[in-house]
Each structure stands twice: as structure tokens, then as C-alpha cells.
Design an enzyme around this catalytic site. Structure first.
Site, PDB file in Angstrom:
ATOM      1  N   SER A 118       0.831  -1.205   0.000  1.00 13.61           N
ATOM      2  CA  SER A 118       0.000   0.000   0.000  1.00 13.61           C
ATOM      3  C   SER A 118       0.862   1.250   0.000  1.00 13.61           C
ATOM      4  O   SER A 118       1.979   1.258   0.551  1.00 13.61           O
ATOM      5  CB  SER A 118      -0.856  -0.014   1.265  1.00 13.61           C
ATOM      6  OG  SER A 118      -1.385   1.260   1.516  1.00 13.61           O
ATOM      7  N   CYS A 120       0.452   3.448   1.897  1.00 12.75           N
ATOM      8  CA  CYS A 120       0.611   3.818   3.313  1.00 12.75           C
ATOM      9  C   CYS A 120       2.008   3.499   3.837  1.00 12.75           C
ATOM     10  O   CYS A 120       2.346   3.877   4.955  1.00 12.75           O
ATOM     11  CB  CYS A 120      -0.433   3.098   4.170  1.00 12.75           C
ATOM     12  SG  CYS A 120      -2.074   3.752   3.945  1.00 12.75           S
ATOM     13  N   TYR A 149      -0.207   0.023  10.086  1.00 15.76           N
ATOM     14  CA  TYR A 149      -0.645  -0.658   8.853  1.00 15.76           C
ATOM     15  C   TYR A 149       0.447  -0.518   7.784  1.00 15.76           C
ATOM     16  O   TYR A 149       0.810  -1.475   7.106  1.00 15.76           O
ATOM     17  CB  TYR A 149      -1.968  -0.019   8.399  1.00 15.76           C
ATOM     18  CG  TYR A 149      -2.447  -0.428   7.024  1.00 15.76           C
ATOM     19  CD1 TYR A 149      -3.055  -1.662   6.812  1.00 15.76           C
ATOM     20  CD2 TYR A 149      -2.316   0.443   5.933  1.00 15.76           C
ATOM     21  CE1 TYR A 149      -3.506  -2.020   5.540  1.00 15.76           C
ATOM     22  CE2 TYR A 149      -2.772   0.091   4.669  1.00 15.76           C
ATOM     23  CZ  TYR A 149      -3.361  -1.139   4.486  1.00 15.76           C
ATOM     24  OH  TYR A 149      -3.812  -1.490   3.232  1.00 15.76           O
ATOM     25  N   ARG A 220      -5.409  13.524  -2.204  1.00 19.45           N
ATOM     26  CA  ARG A 220      -5.254  12.092  -2.506  1.00 19.45           C
ATOM     27  C   ARG A 220      -5.524  11.872  -3.993  1.00 19.45           C
ATOM     28  O   ARG A 220      -6.120  12.705  -4.661  1.00 19.45           O
ATOM     29  CB  ARG A 220      -6.285  11.249  -1.722  1.00 19.45           C
ATOM     30  CG  ARG A 220      -6.118  11.188  -0.222  1.00 19.45           C
ATOM     31  CD  ARG A 220      -4.869  10.438   0.198  1.00 19.45           C
ATOM     32  NE  ARG A 220      -4.779  10.313   1.659  1.00 19.45           N
ATOM     33  CZ  ARG A 220      -4.313  11.251   2.474  1.00 19.45           C
ATOM     34  NH1 ARG A 220      -3.896  12.396   1.994  1.00 19.45           N
ATOM     35  NH2 ARG A 220      -4.255  11.043   3.773  1.00 19.45           N
TER      36      ARG A 220
HETATM   37  P1  NAD Z   1     -10.894  -5.987   1.902  1.00 14.86           P
HETATM   38  O1  NAD Z   1     -10.874  -5.741   3.363  1.00 14.86           O
HETATM   39  O2  NAD Z   1     -12.163  -5.727   1.150  1.00 14.86           O
HETATM   40  O3  NAD Z   1     -10.403  -7.468   1.579  1.00 14.86           O
HETATM   41  C1  NAD Z   1      -9.509  -8.159   2.381  1.00 14.86           C
HETATM   42  C2  NAD Z   1     -10.103  -9.522   2.629  1.00 14.86           C
HETATM   43  O4  NAD Z   1      -9.180 -10.283   3.441  1.00 14.86           O
HETATM   44  C3  NAD Z   1     -11.425  -9.479   3.405  1.00 14.86           C
HETATM   45  O5  NAD Z   1     -12.463 -10.078   2.661  1.00 14.86           O
HETATM   46  C4  NAD Z   1     -11.127 -10.248   4.673  1.00 14.86           C
HETATM   47  O6  NAD Z   1     -12.220 -11.019   5.157  1.00 14.86           O
HETATM   48  C5  NAD Z   1      -9.963 -11.125   4.257  1.00 14.86           C
HETATM   49  N1  NAD Z   1      -9.223 -11.573   5.425  1.00 14.86           N
HETATM   50  C6  NAD Z   1      -8.785 -10.815   6.475  1.00 14.86           C
HETATM   51  N2  NAD Z   1      -8.204 -11.598   7.388  1.00 14.86           N
HETATM   52  C7  NAD Z   1      -8.258 -12.869   6.914  1.00 14.86           C
HETATM   53  C8  NAD Z   1      -7.839 -14.132   7.427  1.00 14.86           C
HETATM   54  N3  NAD Z   1      -7.232 -14.210   8.603  1.00 14.86           N
HETATM   55  N4  NAD Z   1      -8.054 -15.236   6.678  1.00 14.86           N
HETATM   56  C9  NAD Z   1      -8.688 -15.156   5.478  1.00 14.86           C
HETATM   57  N5  NAD Z   1      -9.113 -13.988   4.945  1.00 14.86           N
HETATM   58  C10 NAD Z   1      -8.910 -12.863   5.660  1.00 14.86           C
HETATM   59  O7  NAD Z   1      -9.694  -5.110   1.278  1.00 14.86           O
HETATM   60  P2  NAD Z   1      -9.403  -4.706  -0.231  1.00 14.86           P
HETATM   61  O8  NAD Z   1      -9.722  -3.265  -0.370  1.00 14.86           O
HETATM   62  O9  NAD Z   1      -9.997  -5.691  -1.156  1.00 14.86           O
HETATM   63  O10 NAD Z   1      -7.813  -4.821  -0.218  1.00 14.86           O
HETATM   64  C11 NAD Z   1      -7.128  -5.981  -0.683  1.00 14.86           C
HETATM   65  C12 NAD Z   1      -5.639  -5.823  -0.407  1.00 14.86           C
HETATM   66  O11 NAD Z   1      -5.149  -4.616  -1.019  1.00 14.86           O
HETATM   67  C13 NAD Z   1      -5.296  -5.709   1.078  1.00 14.86           C
HETATM   68  O12 NAD Z   1      -4.085  -6.360   1.321  1.00 14.86           O
HETATM   69  C14 NAD Z   1      -5.116  -4.217   1.283  1.00 14.86           C
HETATM   70  O13 NAD Z   1      -4.280  -3.926   2.373  1.00 14.86           O
HETATM   71  C15 NAD Z   1      -4.501  -3.813  -0.043  1.00 14.86           C
HETATM   72  N6  NAD Z   1      -4.720  -2.398  -0.342  1.00 14.86           N
HETATM   73  C16 NAD Z   1      -5.979  -1.960  -0.616  1.00 14.86           C
HETATM   74  C17 NAD Z   1      -6.168  -0.605  -0.893  1.00 14.86           C
HETATM   75  C18 NAD Z   1      -7.522  -0.065  -1.215  1.00 14.86           C
HETATM   76  O14 NAD Z   1      -7.631   1.142  -1.489  1.00 14.86           O
HETATM   77  N7  NAD Z   1      -8.589  -0.867  -1.194  1.00 14.86           N
HETATM   78  C19 NAD Z   1      -5.082   0.287  -0.878  1.00 14.86           C
HETATM   79  C20 NAD Z   1      -3.823  -0.217  -0.577  1.00 14.86           C
HETATM   80  C21 NAD Z   1      -3.639  -1.566  -0.331  1.00 14.86           C
END
Ligand code: NAD
Length: 324
Positions: A118, A120, A149, A220
Site C-alpha cells: 500500500s 501507506c 498498517y 489524494r
Molecule cells: P478488503 O478488506 O475488502 O479485503 C480483504 C479480505 O481479506 C477481506 O475479505 C477479509 O475477510 C480477508 N481476510 C482478512 N483476514 C483474513 C484471514 N485471517 N483469513 C482469510 N481472509 C482474511 O480489502 P481490499 O480493499 O480488497 O484490499 C485488498 C488488499 O489490497 C489488502 O491487502 C489491502 O491492504 C490492499 N490495499 C488496498 C487498498 C484499497 O484502497 N482498497 C489500498 C492499498 C492496499
């Protein structure tokens, strides 16, 4: 037929990625703690379980997948990751998942593994000026993310790249910048700014006020989900390890974001600025490296993605109010 594993398939990005992999002709296994909240998964196989458990991870990484996408994380918007209240959980949970998935892939001799880091993880000291943030890939060090994070993301991207160096795995790391779109969390405390603002405006009547965290001058950029998925699969299928920014360079302030969404909604919206977790002052994707190395960058205008997202969230808000 090629096969792919999507960890975090019940989440926002994972849900969209499963659809794209099915369109590309893959057999897909999705894994998550939960089913997707807004649509039925198109995955051929869907395993519910906890990726913090090594035995479960070994169980789902049971073959030599052609492509593995590790998107599962304990995450949310500013109201979840910047308050400090969830630091221990989100570091422990996400790091454990990342270590487990990578090690299981190594044991199965899986080569191509994608990891979603990310923006972040970028140092806070380069993001103090809202007009001129620096998020070029090489600006990551000396490291100083403004949240735990971000520290966990930095640690995990290094682990994924260490497995490439030491074990010859083709790991690929992207640093996502604020991905948004339909079928993402829009309520409940884990939603991000575009979804939260769409929800507030969808619930507001024209001429009324909505609350905005901070003075709204923080900047952003936001990337529409289809672009994110395209960048993700292109990166994994390339020879490039990254880390690469996957984001938009169309930077705006949160106040401007509110104005665009209000315009899409056709409502006059007033802003009440209240104290709240805002994160860094300015952040924008820097796409020079991905343009050069992958010959790719996102194409869509922010407004186009916001129109589709607002329409979807407005429907959700309407459905919820009917159900209440
Ligand atoms: P999200 O929260 O919608 O999806 C993450 C999924 O991981 C969730 O469905 C959750 O249930 C699952 N999860 C969490 N803990 C778990 C576990 N112990 N076992 C199995 N599953 C588990 O997030 P997203 O927006 O789809 O993001 C996906 C990835 O991209 C993440 O790693 C996030 O950090 C990264 N990311 C997202 C963004 C954004 O803007 N959405 C930005 C930067 C990075």
C-alpha cells in the site's frame, strides 16, 4: 487450463479479481474468512477459513497454482487504520497471513505470487505538503510510515522480495493507492473516503450538510477498481518484481472530491469539518516507473469511476432504508 488462487476473495479487490481471472479462462480458488457481501463469487472453488492458521493455508495451497494473488489483510479506511485502536491486531493478523501464504507457496514450488502492498508504507515526511507529495518508489527509505498498517506492509513487501532473491520465486509487489469502485465496503467503519462520501451524500437531502474529517484540504488520488485489476494481472504476468505504484496521478483534495460527488448526485451539499483521523496531508501516485517498466498506466478519469460508484452506493443506501 491454468489455475489461480485468490486470498482475500471475499473482499473488494479480491472479488473483482476473481471475475477477471474467470474471464481470462482460469480455474479459480477463492479463500477468505467470509463470503463476498455483495455478489456471489464466480470462483470454481471457495474455501472459508482463517489464513492465520498454517494448517488451513497448507490445505488450500494444495497444488502448484499458476498464479497466486495474496490480497487478504486486516484492513479498513482511515477510521480503522489511523486511530491506533487496531494496531496490534492488524499487524499481527496481516503479517501472519503474509508469512503463511508465502511459505506454503514456496513449499509447493509455486513461482508466481502477487502481493498487495500500500501507499501507506511511504514516509510521512514526504507527504506534508498537500500540493507536492513525493511517492516515487525509491522515496520509501529512510522508512517512516505514519501508521502501523504501513509498517506491516513495508515488512511484508520485503519478505516477498526476499523469497524472490533467496528461493528464486517470481514474487511481484504492487503499492496500491486508494482503490475505489462498486462492491466495496461503504458502511460500518471500514469504508474508505470515496465510499463514505458517496454514502453521506446519497443519504443527504439537497441543501444539507455532511461531516468531513479535517479541513478537507488533504489531497489524494483514487484509482478505479477495473484499472487496479488490469495493473495487478499485468504486473504478475510480467518479469518485473516491483514494487510499483498502482494508482492514479489525478490528485484532488477531499473537499474537491465531495464537490464532484455532489455534482454527480445533483445535490447542493455543505461541508462541516470536524476533527477525525485524516492520515498524511498529501498523497499522489507517481506512475513514472510503472509507465517505463510495464508500458502501462491507468486511463480512466476519476469522475467516470465515481459516477459508477455513486450509482451503486445510492442503490445500496436505498435498499437498506427500505429494509429498515
Ligand atoms: P478488503 O478488506 O475488502 O479485503 C480483504 C479480505 O481479506 C477481506 O475479505 C477479509 O475477510 C480477508 N481476510 C482478512 N483476514 C483474513 C484471514 N485471517 N483469513 C482469510 N481472509 C482474511 O480489502 P481490499 O480493499 O480488497 O484490499 C485488498 C488488499 O489490497 C489488502 O491487502 C489491502 O491492504 C490492499 N490495499 C488496498 C487498498 C484499497 O484502497 N482498497 C489500498 C492499498 C492496499
Amino acid at each position: 487450463m491454468k489455475n489461480a488462487l485468490v486470498c482475500g476473495a471475499g473482499g473488494f479487490i479480491g472479488g473483482h479479481l476473481v471475475k477477471k481471472l474467470k474471464q481470462d479462462g482460469f480455474w479459480v480458488r477463492g479463500v477468505d474468512l467470509k463470503f463476498h457481501e455483495y455478489s456471489e463469487s464466480e470462483a470454481d472453488d471457495y474455501a472459508i477459513g482463517d489464513l492465520r492458521e498454517q494448517s488451513f493455508v497448507r490445505h488450500v495451497v494444495d497444488r502448484r497454482f499458476d498464479e497466486v494473488y495474496q490480497l487478504a489483510a486486516d484492513m479498513g479506511g482511515a477510521g480503522y487504520i489511523f486511530t491506533g485502536e487496531h494496531d496490534a491486531d492488524l499487524m499481527h493478523n496481516s503479517a501472519t497471513i503474509n508469512l503463511n501464504v508465502l511459505q506454503a507457496c514456496h513449499k509447493r514450488m509455486i513461482s508466481k505470487v502477487f502481493y498487495s502492498s500500500s501507499a501507506c508504507m511511504y514516509p510521512a515526511y514526504n507527504q506534508d505538503d498537500p500540493a507536492n507529495p513525493n511517492c516515487s518508489e525509491e522515496s520509501a527509505y529512510p522508512a517512516a510510515p505514519d501508521s502501523e498498517y504501513g509498517w506491516e506492509k513495508l515488512f511484508s513487501e520485503r519478505v516477498y522480495l526476499a523469497y524472490r532473491r533467496n528461493y528464486g520465486m517470481a514474487t511481484h509487489v504492487a503499492r496500491y493507492h486508494n482503490i475505489f469502485g462498486p462492491q466495496g465496503t461503504w458502511d460500518g467503519g471500514k469504508e474508505k473516503a470515496p465510499a463514505a462520501i458517496c454514502r453521506k451524500i446519497a443519504r443527504a437531502t439537497s441543501g444539507s450538510e455532511i461531516e468531513i474529517w479535517g479541513d478537507g484540504e488533504q489531497t489524494r488520488s483514487f484509482l478505479y477498481i477495473d484499472e487496479c485489476i488490469e495493473g495487478t494481472t499485468r504486473l504478475l504476468r510480467s518479469s518485473q518484481p516491483g514494487p510499483f505504484n498502482i494508482g492514479s496521478e489525478e490528485m484532488i483534495s477531499i473537499n474537491q472530491l465531495v464537490d464532484i460527488i455532489a455534482d454527480i448526485a445533483g445535490k447542493r451539499i455543505l461541508k462541516r469539518h470536524i476533527p477525525g483521523p485524516t492520515g498524511v496531508r498529501g498523497r499522489n501516485s507517481d506512475n513514472r516507473l510503472i509507465r517505463e517498466k510495464l508500458k502501462w498506466e491507468p486511463q480512466q478519469r476519476l469522475r467516470d469511476g465515481l459516477e459508477k460508484t455513486y450509482a451503486w452506493i445510492e442503490t445500496q443506501v436505498h435498499r437498506n432504508s427500505l429494509a429498515a
